[in-house]
Design a protein around this motif. Structure first.
Motif, PDB file in Angstrom:
ATOM      1  N   LEU A   1       0.831  -1.200   0.000  1.00 29.77           N
ATOM      2  CA  LEU A   1       0.000   0.000   0.000  1.00 29.77           C
ATOM      3  C   LEU A   1       0.867   1.252   0.000  1.00 29.77           C
ATOM      4  CD1 LEU A   1      -2.878   1.086   0.122  1.00 29.77           C
ATOM      5  CD2 LEU A   1      -2.688   1.037   2.618  1.00 29.77           C
ATOM      6  N   ARG A   2       1.920   1.245   0.794  1.00 32.82           N
ATOM      7  CA  ARG A   2       2.821   2.386   0.870  1.00 32.82           C
ATOM      8  C   ARG A   2       3.524   2.620  -0.464  1.00 32.82           C
ATOM      9  NH1 ARG A   2       6.658   1.497   5.359  1.00 32.82           N
ATOM     10  NH2 ARG A   2       4.814   1.906   6.592  1.00 32.82           N
ATOM     11  N   GLN A   3       3.900   1.539  -1.127  1.00 31.05           N
ATOM     12  CA  GLN A   3       4.592   1.665  -2.409  1.00 31.05           C
ATOM     13  C   GLN A   3       3.653   2.209  -3.485  1.00 31.05           C
ATOM     14  OE1 GLN A   3       6.083  -2.020  -3.915  1.00 31.05           O
ATOM     15  NE2 GLN A   3       7.245  -1.066  -5.557  1.00 31.05           N
ATOM     16  N   ASN A   4       2.421   1.749  -3.493  1.00 27.44           N
ATOM     17  CA  ASN A   4       1.469   2.171  -4.531  1.00 27.44           C
ATOM     18  C   ASN A   4       0.940   3.578  -4.305  1.00 27.44           C
ATOM     19  OD1 ASN A   4       1.748  -0.110  -6.054  1.00 27.44           O
ATOM     20  ND2 ASN A   4       0.028  -1.159  -5.085  1.00 27.44           N
ATOM     21  N   THR A   5       0.814   3.997  -3.074  1.00 29.76           N
ATOM     22  CA  THR A   5       0.307   5.347  -2.813  1.00 29.76           C
ATOM     23  C   THR A   5       1.418   6.371  -2.829  1.00 29.76           C
ATOM     24  OG1 THR A   5       0.516   5.043  -0.429  1.00 29.76           O
ATOM     25  CG2 THR A   5      -1.622   4.508  -1.437  1.00 29.76           C
TER      26      THR A   5
ATOM     27  N   ASP B   1       3.344   7.021  -0.362  1.00 30.13           N
ATOM     28  CA  ASP B   1       3.454   7.568   0.985  1.00 30.13           C
ATOM     29  C   ASP B   1       4.693   6.990   1.645  1.00 30.13           C
ATOM     30  OD1 ASP B   1       2.952   8.875   3.305  1.00 30.13           O
ATOM     31  OD2 ASP B   1       1.458   7.423   4.021  1.00 30.13           O
TER      32      ASP B   1
END
Length: 131
Positions: free
Chosen positions: A121-125, A127
């Motif tokens: 999730l962190r990689q795709n957003t 953030d």
């Protein structure tokens, strides 16, 4: 040079009883894997001997080279088996340590899944903040 005095009654004394402790401890073998070392040396030396005595052993150059390649392959396999087992044992030790710290297998799976999910999730957003 000064002559050595043969009437010297002094005795060398070990500092902190190091010699006594060394004598009390069992000595470890200098070779960690004696069987693997034996086969490593056996296959390596036999390949060299076959190479040196190739003319005497066989008139076929191809047979000698095939024998040498087989001996060196066995040497590679013997050494690789020892290294691979070391890596497997280290991985098992790490898995056991993590499982001991985390708890049951279910907790370990859920922890890994949530961590990988957060990373994805962190990689795709995009953030970069930690949560």
């Amino acid at each position: 040079m000064l002559p050595l005095d043969s009437n010297d009654d002094t005795e060398d004394v070990a500092l902190f009883d190091a010699e006594e402790e060394a004598a009390a401890r069992p000595k470890k073998p200098k070779i960690r894997h004696p069987v693997a070392s034996f086969f490593h040396l056996f296959f390596r030396v036999s390949a060299i001997v076959v190479y040196l005595l190739c003319e005497l052993l066989s008139s076929s150059f191809i047979a000698c080279m095939v024998t040498i390649i087989l001996l060196l392959s066995c040497d590679f396999w013997a050494v690789k088996a020892v290294v691979t087992m070391g890596v497997v044992l280290q991985g098992a030790n790490l898995y056991g340590y993590i499982r001991c710290k985390v708890g049951s297998r279910k907790n370990l799976t859920s922890m890994a899944t949530s961590y990988l999910g957060k990373q994805f999730l962190r990689q795709n957003t995009g953030d970069d903040q930690t949560s």
